[in-house]
Scaffold this motif. Structure first.
Motif, PDB file in Angstrom:
ATOM      1  N   MET A   1       0.835  -1.140  -0.019  1.00 53.31           N
ATOM      2  CA  MET A   1      -0.037   0.124   0.078  1.00 53.31           C
ATOM      3  C   MET A   1       0.778   1.168   0.058  1.00 53.31           C
ATOM      4  N   ARG A   2       0.645   1.773  -0.800  1.00 54.17           N
ATOM      5  CA  ARG A   2       1.324   3.416  -1.173  1.00 54.17           C
ATOM      6  C   ARG A   2       0.895   4.370   0.098  1.00 54.17           C
ATOM      7  N   ILE A   3       1.364   5.037   0.775  1.00 48.89           N
ATOM      8  CA  ILE A   3       0.967   6.308   1.930  1.00 48.89           C
ATOM      9  C   ILE A   3       1.500   7.339   1.360  1.00 48.89           C
ATOM     10  N   ALA A   4       0.390   8.220   0.831  1.00 50.10           N
ATOM     11  CA  ALA A   4       0.732   9.768   0.682  1.00 50.10           C
ATOM     12  C   ALA A   4       0.211  10.567   1.678  1.00 50.10           C
ATOM     13  N   VAL A   5       0.330  11.887   1.663  1.00 50.80           N
ATOM     14  CA  VAL A   5      -0.208  12.378   2.783  1.00 50.80           C
ATOM     15  C   VAL A   5      -0.762  14.042   2.317  1.00 50.80           C
ATOM     16  N   THR A   6      -1.887  14.455   3.034  1.00 56.42           N
ATOM     17  CA  THR A   6      -2.258  15.545   2.589  1.00 56.42           C
ATOM     18  C   THR A   6      -2.100  16.641   4.089  1.00 56.42           C
ATOM     19  N   ILE A   7      -2.042  18.023   3.811  1.00 52.01           N
ATOM     20  CA  ILE A   7      -2.033  18.844   4.508  1.00 52.01           C
ATOM     21  C   ILE A   7      -2.419  20.120   4.302  1.00 52.01           C
ATOM     22  N   PHE A   8      -2.903  21.137   5.029  1.00 56.03           N
ATOM     23  CA  PHE A   8      -3.465  22.439   4.973  1.00 56.03           C
ATOM     24  C   PHE A   8      -1.833  23.119   5.231  1.00 56.03           C
ATOM     25  N   LEU A   9      -0.969  23.296   4.283  1.00 60.95           N
ATOM     26  CA  LEU A   9      -0.024  24.071   4.264  1.00 60.95           C
ATOM     27  C   LEU A   9      -0.487  25.650   4.224  1.00 60.95           C
ATOM     28  N   THR A  10       0.087  26.273   5.205  1.00 62.31           N
ATOM     29  CA  THR A  10      -0.320  27.813   5.272  1.00 62.31           C
ATOM     30  C   THR A  10       0.941  28.642   5.662  1.00 62.31           C
ATOM     31  N   ASP A  11       0.670  29.798   6.025  1.00 61.27           N
ATOM     32  CA  ASP A  11       1.820  30.949   6.225  1.00 61.27           C
ATOM     33  C   ASP A  11       2.515  30.542   7.637  1.00 61.27           C
ATOM     34  N   GLU A  12       1.491  29.647   8.451  1.00 61.60           N
ATOM     35  CA  GLU A  12       1.938  29.464   9.752  1.00 61.60           C
ATOM     36  C   GLU A  12       2.464  27.939  10.041  1.00 61.60           C
ATOM     37  N   THR A  13       2.645  27.223   9.045  1.00 58.38           N
ATOM     38  CA  THR A  13       2.830  25.751   9.034  1.00 58.38           C
ATOM     39  C   THR A  13       4.201  25.329   8.746  1.00 58.38           C
ATOM     40  N   ILE A  14       4.602  24.312   8.505  1.00 61.44           N
ATOM     41  CA  ILE A  14       6.063  23.930   8.137  1.00 61.44           C
ATOM     42  C   ILE A  14       6.009  24.223   6.424  1.00 61.44           C
ATOM     43  N   THR A  15       7.152  24.380   5.952  1.00 63.96           N
ATOM     44  CA  THR A  15       7.310  24.910   4.740  1.00 63.96           C
ATOM     45  C   THR A  15       7.059  23.728   3.762  1.00 63.96           C
ATOM     46  N   PRO A  16       6.764  24.058   2.596  1.00 63.19           N
ATOM     47  CA  PRO A  16       6.523  23.219   1.408  1.00 63.19           C
ATOM     48  C   PRO A  16       7.997  22.211   1.226  1.00 63.19           C
ATOM     49  N   THR A  17       9.035  23.034   0.940  1.00 65.74           N
ATOM     50  CA  THR A  17      10.060  22.491   0.757  1.00 65.74           C
ATOM     51  C   THR A  17      10.564  21.455   1.743  1.00 65.74           C
TER      52      THR A  17
END
Length: 281
Positions: A1-17
């Motif tokens: 099973m492949r596990i991907a993730v989703t997240i609400f990235l915002t100006d206050e969260t961990i960065t995309p990179t």
């Protein structure tokens, strides 16, 4: 099973990179990002999950910009939207954004298509709520014309485009009626949604993953009646909280990928959540 993730990235969260590098190093399959352009303060549409709308909905980063950053610092990680509010975009411009991200990432992009739930947000984009599903269908057809290998015109109920030179092209070859990147449609189970999926997508992106045992036979029937290859159908439960039992159930249904929900938080909390998912990889 492949596990991907989703997240609400915002100006206050961990960065995309930072997140993208961690995901690839840890062996996760992909990163899917949601979309909201804005959240009107005067809103009567209820939050689908109930209660107050979480603040991250109004702080969400633009998914294509954030995924572009993620693509630049990774080489294998899948990149997707969960979902793109297609009705709220100019389809000619959206076709260019999608094709560019897919091209620059080497074909790693998955276009998650959604119809939306926030009436006021959609209205500010000029969307008539009662026809939004047909609007999305029309815009997907227009984008397929621009993604075609040879210039193709499209004349639809809601928009048109002349036969045009439009590069880059998405990396994947056409699959039956589907032209463009891997395409998954979100939404509640039912004949209408499944007809859309069978017409212009590679599969379904059901939020939460409940009721799949009952819904999949209907989807597979509609898919087969549309002349689609039964082996090609992809169903990816989205925004789930994995447990061994859930993953075993999805595997028994023939599913190969799930998307786990991460908290909309800073680096420390998000990395801790990734540690908690490690046993499922």
């Amino acid at each position: 099973m492949r596990i991907a993730v989703t997240i609400f990235l915002t100006d206050e969260t961990i960065t995309p990179t930072r997140l993208a590098r961690e995901l690839e190093e840890r062996g996760f399959a992909g990163l899917y990002l949601p979309e909201h352009t804005h959240i009107p303060v005067e809103r009567t549409t209820p939050y689908p999950a109930g209660g107050e709308l979480p603040p991250e909905y109004g702080r969400t980063l633009h998914p294509f910009v954030a995924l572009g950053q993620a693509a630049a610092v990774t080489g294998r990680l899948g990149l997707g939207t969960g979902i793109t509010l297609v009705a709220q975009h100019d389809p000619i411009d959206l076709a260019k954004q999608v094709a560019t991200l897919d091209h620059l990432s080497g074909g790693r992009f998955t276009l998650g298509v959604g119809f939306g739930w926030n009436v006021e947000e959609a209205a500010d984009h000029g969307v008539r709520w009662s026809t939004r599903r047909e609007l999305v269908r029309d815009r997907m057809a227009l984008m397929r014309a621009l993604w075609s290998r040879e210039p193709a015109a499209y004349e639809g109920e809601f928009g048109s485009v002349r036969a045009s030179h439009a590069f880059p092209k998405p990396v994947r070859e056409p699959r039956g009626p589907v032209i463009g990147p891997r395409t998954l449609v979100g939404g509640a189970a039912g004949p209408r949604l499944f007809a859309h999926i069978s017409e212009y997508a590679d599969g379904w992106l059901p939020i939460g993953g409940r009721g799949l045992g009952e819904a999949l036979p209907l989807l597979r029937t509609v898919w087969a009646d549309a002349g689609r290859d039964p082996e090609a159908l992809q169903v990816v439960p989205y925004a789930i909280h994995p447990t061994p039992g859930k993953l075993a159930h999805y595997a028994d249904l023939g599913l190969e990928e799930v998307v786990a929900q991460l908290p909309p938080a800073g680096e420390t909390e998000v990395l801790k959540a990734l540690d908690g998912l490690a046993d499922h990889l």
